[in-house]
Design a protein around this motif. Structure first.
Motif, mmCIF file in Angstrom:
data_model
loop_
_atom_site.group_PDB
_atom_site.id
_atom_site.type_symbol
_atom_site.label_atom_id
_atom_site.label_comp_id
_atom_site.label_asym_id
_atom_site.label_seq_id
_atom_site.Cartn_x
_atom_site.Cartn_y
_atom_site.Cartn_z
ATOM 1 N N VAL A 108 47.753 30.160 44.614
ATOM 2 C CA VAL A 108 46.795 31.232 44.372
ATOM 3 C C VAL A 108 45.421 30.625 44.617
ATOM 4 N N LEU A 120 43.609 27.735 42.368
ATOM 5 C CA LEU A 120 44.446 27.265 41.266
ATOM 6 C C LEU A 120 44.769 25.781 41.444
ATOM 7 N N LYS A 173 43.266 35.579 33.235
ATOM 8 C CA LYS A 173 42.470 34.668 34.065
ATOM 9 C C LYS A 173 42.046 33.455 33.249
ATOM 10 N N TYR A 228 45.153 29.010 35.677
ATOM 11 C CA TYR A 228 45.256 30.225 36.476
ATOM 12 C C TYR A 228 43.847 30.690 36.849
ATOM 13 N N GLY A 273 47.067 37.562 36.912
ATOM 14 C CA GLY A 273 48.186 37.975 37.748
ATOM 15 C C GLY A 273 49.505 37.497 37.194
ATOM 16 N N GLY A 284 52.932 35.218 36.682
ATOM 17 C CA GLY A 284 53.075 33.774 36.498
ATOM 18 C C GLY A 284 54.277 33.450 35.643
#
Length: 297
Positions: free
Chosen positions: A159, A162, A189, A202, A206, A208
């Protein structure tokens, strides 16, 4: 003690990519070899090299076959592999950065409770579960272990922004926690997470599957580049960065968010030189000296 590096495995990806696997085992040494080879390649930058992407125990190069002949590139990479060897003599110019973390925060706690049916232990929080399977008495002891040693950024990606991080301790002392049985569809986030032997932050909200231990108020990804840490690039972490997690309370978390919103917050960082062999010879002493630089004003 220095070790003999195992030979790399080279694979072609179509007519524009070459993938190099340095080790089947995830280790700091394997990652440092990937870092050393790709940094040397970036410094030389032969004509025709388009992209260089290091990963945990491998790297990939994208090239233009009309500019550089593929087998010429292969021979060059093999030569770099021989020169780097086990990377014990390589020095890496990098940064040590301090990441404040509110452990057991209300946002990741609320999220993990929504997804207990996907977890190995539905009756425990992620951090309580992690403490138990690592033989630690409670969550406070786990936080002490998590903040007690630095973490080497082995790669950035999957991502945008990340960082994957490898704990800088002997292998028998590494914190190891499996990912969720099934991935979540939501993760706040800037969650500080852990899966297998790797820590991460992160960068965006989203899906995970890593265990969630806390959250940092420090932004690590800013596509608007409106904060001081992102003047040069929208991603804060770079491969090779060494992170030190510092536990904070809710008051400091809130105060830091005010600074972030004012666009005047900066992650505390210092430039350092990292040599692999001195760390392997004396991890505790090396880490102590390394983190001391963050205490210098």
């Amino acid at each position: 003690m220095s070790e003999t590096a195992s030979p790399a495995r080279y694979s072609w990806g179509g007519d524009e990519f070459i993938f190099v696997e340095l080790s089947e085992e995830m280790s700091l040494r394997a990652n440092f070899r990937a870092m050393a080879i790709t940094r040397a390649l970036k410094e030389e930058r032969p004509d025709g090299i388009l992209e260089i992407c290091p990963a945990n125990a491998s790297y990939q190069v994208r090239y233009d076959p009309d500019v550089i002949e593929p087998h010429t590139l292969l021979a060059h990479l093999q030569d770099l592999e021989k020169k780097v060897g086990d990377a014990s003599d390589v020095s890496l110019s990098t940064r040590v950065v301090e990441i404040p973390v509110l452990y057991r925060d209300p946002w990741t706690t609320e999220t993990l409770m929504r997804f207990r049916d996907r977890h190995q232990d539905p009756d425990a929080t992620d951090i309580d579960y992690a403490a138990r399977i690592n033989g630690l008495p409670d969550a406070d002891a786990f936080i002490a272990a998590h903040t007690g040693s630095p973490w080497f950024t082995s790669m950035v990606g999957f991502v945008a922004g990340l960082p994957f991080m490898f704990q800088m301790v002997p292998q028998d002392r590494q914190l190891v926690v499996p990912k969720y049985l099934r991935p979540r569809t939501d993760t706040p986030k800037q969650t500080v997470g852990h899966g297998g032997c790797f820590g991460c932050i992160y960068s965006v909200r989203g899906a995970g599957g890593y265990q969630m231990f806390g959250i940092t108020p420090a932004p690590i990804y800013d596509p608007t580049q409106s904060s001081p840490d992102f003047a040069d690039f929208m991603v804060f972490f770079r491969p090779g960065d060494i992170a030190s997690f510092r536990a904070i309370d809710r008051d400091e978390y809130d105060d830091t968010l005010v600074q972030v919103e004012r666009r005047d917050y900066r992650i505390r960082s210092r430039e350092v030189e990292f040599n692999l062999q001195p760390f392997l010879d004396d991890p505790a002493g090396f880490n102590s000296r390394l983190l001391e630089v963050l205490r210098v004003d």
